[in-house]
Design an enzyme around this catalytic site. Structure first.
Site, mmCIF file in Angstrom:
data_model
loop_
_atom_site.group_PDB
_atom_site.id
_atom_site.type_symbol
_atom_site.label_atom_id
_atom_site.label_comp_id
_atom_site.label_asym_id
_atom_site.label_seq_id
_atom_site.Cartn_x
_atom_site.Cartn_y
_atom_site.Cartn_z
ATOM 1 N N TYR A 67 -5.117 -21.146 -9.547
ATOM 2 C CA TYR A 67 -6.549 -20.875 -9.413
ATOM 3 C C TYR A 67 -7.361 -22.151 -9.205
ATOM 4 O O TYR A 67 -8.450 -22.094 -8.648
ATOM 5 C CB TYR A 67 -7.053 -20.052 -10.601
ATOM 6 C CG TYR A 67 -6.668 -18.600 -10.458
ATOM 7 C CD1 TYR A 67 -7.392 -17.750 -9.631
ATOM 8 C CD2 TYR A 67 -5.543 -18.091 -11.099
ATOM 9 C CE1 TYR A 67 -7.024 -16.424 -9.456
ATOM 10 C CE2 TYR A 67 -5.163 -16.767 -10.937
ATOM 11 C CZ TYR A 67 -5.912 -15.939 -10.107
ATOM 12 O OH TYR A 67 -5.531 -14.627 -9.928
ATOM 13 N N ALA A 82 -1.510 -2.411 -7.992
ATOM 14 C CA ALA A 82 -0.597 -1.349 -7.580
ATOM 15 C C ALA A 82 -1.111 -0.679 -6.313
ATOM 16 O O ALA A 82 -2.322 -0.607 -6.092
ATOM 17 C CB ALA A 82 -0.500 -0.322 -8.700
ATOM 18 N N ARG A 90 -6.439 7.099 -4.065
ATOM 19 C CA ARG A 90 -6.844 5.714 -4.358
ATOM 20 C C ARG A 90 -7.501 5.634 -5.721
ATOM 21 O O ARG A 90 -7.314 4.669 -6.457
ATOM 22 C CB ARG A 90 -7.780 5.214 -3.259
ATOM 23 C CG ARG A 90 -7.084 5.086 -1.912
ATOM 24 C CD ARG A 90 -8.061 4.712 -0.828
ATOM 25 N NE ARG A 90 -7.411 4.576 0.477
ATOM 26 C CZ ARG A 90 -7.266 5.556 1.343
ATOM 27 N NH1 ARG A 90 -7.709 6.766 1.063
ATOM 28 N NH2 ARG A 90 -6.684 5.344 2.512
ATOM 29 N N VAL A 120 -9.791 -6.077 -1.450
ATOM 30 C CA VAL A 120 -9.021 -5.157 -0.610
ATOM 31 C C VAL A 120 -8.272 -4.138 -1.475
ATOM 32 O O VAL A 120 -8.056 -2.998 -1.068
ATOM 33 C CB VAL A 120 -8.020 -5.943 0.278
ATOM 34 C CG1 VAL A 120 -7.171 -5.007 1.127
ATOM 35 C CG2 VAL A 120 -8.754 -6.928 1.183
ATOM 36 N N ASP A 125 -13.886 0.438 -3.188
ATOM 37 C CA ASP A 125 -15.342 0.451 -3.454
ATOM 38 C C ASP A 125 -15.621 0.234 -4.945
ATOM 39 O O ASP A 125 -16.521 -0.531 -5.304
ATOM 40 C CB ASP A 125 -15.949 1.778 -2.991
ATOM 41 C CG ASP A 125 -15.594 2.068 -1.553
ATOM 42 O OD1 ASP A 125 -16.162 1.435 -0.666
ATOM 43 O OD2 ASP A 125 -14.705 2.921 -1.315
ATOM 44 N N ASP A 150 -10.687 2.345 8.310
ATOM 45 C CA ASP A 150 -10.846 3.756 8.683
ATOM 46 C C ASP A 150 -11.619 3.893 9.991
ATOM 47 O O ASP A 150 -11.332 4.757 10.818
ATOM 48 C CB ASP A 150 -11.589 4.522 7.583
ATOM 49 C CG ASP A 150 -11.129 4.106 6.203
ATOM 50 O OD1 ASP A 150 -11.291 2.919 5.865
ATOM 51 O OD2 ASP A 150 -10.595 4.941 5.467
ATOM 52 N N THR A 151 -12.604 3.013 10.173
ATOM 53 C CA THR A 151 -13.387 3.024 11.400
ATOM 54 C C THR A 151 -12.496 2.652 12.589
ATOM 55 O O THR A 151 -12.592 3.250 13.665
ATOM 56 C CB THR A 151 -14.594 2.068 11.250
ATOM 57 O OG1 THR A 151 -15.462 2.623 10.262
ATOM 58 C CG2 THR A 151 -15.356 1.882 12.545
ATOM 59 N N ARG A 153 -9.333 3.253 12.694
ATOM 60 C CA ARG A 153 -8.481 4.436 12.914
ATOM 61 C C ARG A 153 -9.229 5.473 13.743
ATOM 62 O O ARG A 153 -8.667 6.080 14.653
ATOM 63 C CB ARG A 153 -8.072 5.054 11.565
ATOM 64 C CG ARG A 153 -7.007 4.262 10.842
ATOM 65 C CD ARG A 153 -6.778 4.770 9.423
ATOM 66 N NE ARG A 153 -5.644 4.076 8.811
ATOM 67 C CZ ARG A 153 -5.460 3.951 7.498
ATOM 68 N NH1 ARG A 153 -6.326 4.462 6.650
ATOM 69 N NH2 ARG A 153 -4.410 3.320 7.024
ATOM 70 N N HIS A 177 -14.003 4.457 0.825
ATOM 71 C CA HIS A 177 -12.736 4.293 1.543
ATOM 72 C C HIS A 177 -11.757 5.195 0.788
ATOM 73 O O HIS A 177 -11.106 4.775 -0.143
ATOM 74 C CB HIS A 177 -12.278 2.825 1.529
ATOM 75 C CG HIS A 177 -10.834 2.655 1.919
ATOM 76 N ND1 HIS A 177 -10.356 2.988 3.163
ATOM 77 C CD2 HIS A 177 -9.760 2.213 1.224
ATOM 78 C CE1 HIS A 177 -9.054 2.738 3.205
ATOM 79 N NE2 HIS A 177 -8.667 2.272 2.041
HETATM 80 N N1 LIG Z 1 -8.501 -1.391 1.234
HETATM 81 C C1 LIG Z 1 -7.585 -0.930 2.062
HETATM 82 O O1 LIG Z 1 -7.907 -0.447 3.153
HETATM 83 C C2 LIG Z 1 -6.145 -1.004 1.634
HETATM 84 C C3 LIG Z 1 -5.097 -0.692 2.538
HETATM 85 C C4 LIG Z 1 -3.793 -0.761 2.076
HETATM 86 C C5 LIG Z 1 -3.536 -1.102 0.753
HETATM 87 N N2 LIG Z 1 -4.568 -1.385 -0.081
HETATM 88 C C6 LIG Z 1 -4.371 -1.751 -1.483
HETATM 89 O O2 LIG Z 1 -3.919 -3.089 -1.583
HETATM 90 C C7 LIG Z 1 -3.268 -3.263 -2.833
HETATM 91 C C8 LIG Z 1 -1.932 -3.966 -2.627
HETATM 92 O O3 LIG Z 1 -1.046 -3.113 -1.938
HETATM 93 P P1 LIG Z 1 0.448 -3.614 -1.592
HETATM 94 O O4 LIG Z 1 1.051 -2.546 -0.763
HETATM 95 O O5 LIG Z 1 0.417 -5.014 -1.101
HETATM 96 O O6 LIG Z 1 1.092 -3.587 -3.060
HETATM 97 P P2 LIG Z 1 2.354 -4.448 -3.545
HETATM 98 O O7 LIG Z 1 2.840 -3.793 -4.788
HETATM 99 O O8 LIG Z 1 3.296 -4.672 -2.422
HETATM 100 O O9 LIG Z 1 1.708 -5.868 -3.906
HETATM 101 C C9 LIG Z 1 0.866 -6.088 -4.965
HETATM 102 C C10 LIG Z 1 1.066 -7.531 -5.390
HETATM 103 O O10 LIG Z 1 0.098 -7.843 -6.401
HETATM 104 C C11 LIG Z 1 0.745 -8.733 -7.316
HETATM 105 N N3 LIG Z 1 -0.017 -8.780 -8.564
HETATM 106 C C12 LIG Z 1 -0.076 -7.845 -9.546
HETATM 107 N N4 LIG Z 1 -0.884 -8.285 -10.536
HETATM 108 C C13 LIG Z 1 -1.352 -9.484 -10.160
HETATM 109 C C14 LIG Z 1 -2.235 -10.439 -10.745
HETATM 110 N N5 LIG Z 1 -2.807 -10.227 -11.933
HETATM 111 N N6 LIG Z 1 -2.478 -11.587 -10.073
HETATM 112 C C15 LIG Z 1 -1.904 -11.829 -8.883
HETATM 113 N N7 LIG Z 1 -1.059 -10.976 -8.275
HETATM 114 C C16 LIG Z 1 -0.792 -9.822 -8.915
HETATM 115 C C17 LIG Z 1 2.144 -8.162 -7.453
HETATM 116 O O11 LIG Z 1 3.045 -9.109 -8.006
HETATM 117 C C18 LIG Z 1 2.451 -7.805 -5.997
HETATM 118 O O12 LIG Z 1 3.084 -8.867 -5.305
HETATM 119 C C19 LIG Z 1 -3.142 -1.841 -3.430
HETATM 120 O O13 LIG Z 1 -4.172 -1.639 -4.385
HETATM 121 C C20 LIG Z 1 -3.326 -0.957 -2.227
HETATM 122 O O14 LIG Z 1 -3.777 0.338 -2.571
HETATM 123 C C21 LIG Z 1 -5.850 -1.359 0.343
#
Ligand SMILES: NC(=O)c1ccc[n+]([C@@H]2O[C@H](COP(=O)([O-])OP(=O)(O)OC[C@H]3O[C@@H](n4cnc5c(N)ncnc54)[C@H](O)[C@@H]3O)[C@@H](O)[C@H]2O)c1
Length: 315
Positions: A67, A82, A90, A120, A125, A150-151, A153, A177
């Site tokens: 950090y 997760a 979501r 992200v 939201d 989504d937009t 898409r 979202h």
């Molecule tokens: N906003 C969007 O449009 C959108 C689209 C796709 C996924 N997502 C979201 O993105 C997130 C990640 O998805 P993913 O598929 O990469 O999951 P993933 O499980 O592959 O990766 C998550 C990562 O976060 C790490 N992590 C957990 N706790 C942590 C902490 N305290 N500090 C630092 N790192 C930490 C884990 O070790 C892991 O590597 C999810 O919440 C998913 O729903 C958002």
């Protein structure tokens, strides 16, 4: 601390974080990219793998950091947490991911960070609002990727349907979202030609049933992808790349990011996605676009759902 406009960090190096890093590498937007993950070896491995591509990209120093390395970043992208499992919404991720976000925001605010936070992780939201509230930063500096994905898409599907370049389509998905999002059909156009007129020019029609089918495909897209491959990451990486580009290049671009509302659209006490101007300082302005009565009601319903989720968090 002085912000380095060419430095970014990604917190969370899972599918989404690593894909965003890959996108940033291809874009050549940054000269320093810091990767953080609770699993330090994962961040190191991603930094090593990405660095192998450097001879074929623009120079960028990619490191697994701490950090302390985040303090002078212009942009910190938060993807830790997760992801949805098949069948999960979501909003189901809220408890786990808010706890993770809380710890991350604590680390960042303990440093003299002056850049932009781009959330992200889902539910995006709710977490954008939580990041704003917990950080105490001005809302301009705390934004979410919102419905930019989504937009995209919607534009892609509509482009396919109308047999026209999706980049010529101007239409927005707004609201959450997630499951309560909506398409603003009333303002949709193809390079300034309203949708109905464009369809007539092409000798086609786009009927209410077609619009509903397209909207449902957009809304359910993540479920369909997750059912097949377990996660979504390329589309969101492109969307985040687009937001980062608008920030780094101070583009004043119109994007439906997730923003904390202060009375716009009659809403406050939440973040949701509406068309907004994005530039070097993050959010420049929320645009209150006109909507049909049905669309306004659907936006209010989406906002109500998000507010309920936020209230349960007791921030
Ligand atoms: N906003 C969007 O449009 C959108 C689209 C796709 C996924 N997502 C979201 O993105 C997130 C990640 O998805 P993913 O598929 O990469 O999951 P993933 O499980 O592959 O990766 C998550 C990562 O976060 C790490 N992590 C957990 N706790 C942590 C902490 N305290 N500090 C630092 N790192 C930490 C884990 O070790 C892991 O590597 C999810 O919440 C998913 O729903 C958002």
């Amino acid at each position: 601390m002085r912000v380095n406009p060419r430095k970014a960090a990604i917190v969370g190096c899972g599918f989404v974080g690593a894909s965003i890093a890959f996108r940033f590498l291809q874009q050549g937007l940054f000269s320093k990219l810091v990767l953080l993950d609770v699993d330090r070896e994962k961040a190191e491995g991603e930094a090593m793998d990405l660095s192998d591509g450097l001879p074929y990209a623009s120079p960028v120093e990619i490191t697994a950091g701490t950090y302390d390395d985040v303090a002078d970043c212009a942009l910190v992208v938060i993807t830790a947490g997760a992801n949805q499992k098949p069948g999960e919404t979501r909003l189901d991720l809220i408890g786990k991911n808010t706890a993770i976000l809380r710890s991350i925001i604590g680390e960042i605010t303990a440093r003299d960070f002056g850049g932009i936070l781009l959330v992200v992780s889902n539910p995006v939201d709710v977490l954008t609002y939580a990041a704003w509230k917990l950080s105490g930063y001005p809302r301009q500096r705390v934004i979410g990727s919102g419905t930019v994905l989504d937009t995209g898409r919607l534009k892609q599907l509509l482009g396919e349907e109308l047999r026209v370049d999706s980049r010529n389509i101007h239409a927005f998905i707004v609201g959450e979202h997630g499951d309560s999002e909506l398409a603003v059909w009333s303002g949709a156009n193809v390079s300034g030609i309203d949708l109905e007129h464009f369809c007539r020019l092409r000798g086609d029609g786009l009927h209410a049933a077609d619009m509903d089918r397209l909207y449902q495909s957009v809304r359910d897209s993540a479920y369909e992808i997750i059912k097949r491959k377990g996660a979504t990451y390329y589309g969101i990486a492109m969307a985040v790349g687009r937001i980062a580009e608008a920030i780094v290049r101070d583009e004043h671009a119109v994007l439906p990011i997730s923003v904390v509302l202060e009375g716009q659209y009659g809403q406050e006490g939440l973040a949701l996605s509406v068309p907004s101007i994005v530039g070097r300082n993050g959010l420049e302005e929320v645009l209150e676009i006109s909507m049909s009565r049905g669309e306004s009601l659907a936006l209010s319903a989406s906002a109500r759902q998000l507010k309920e989720a936020i209230a349960a968090l007791k921030l």
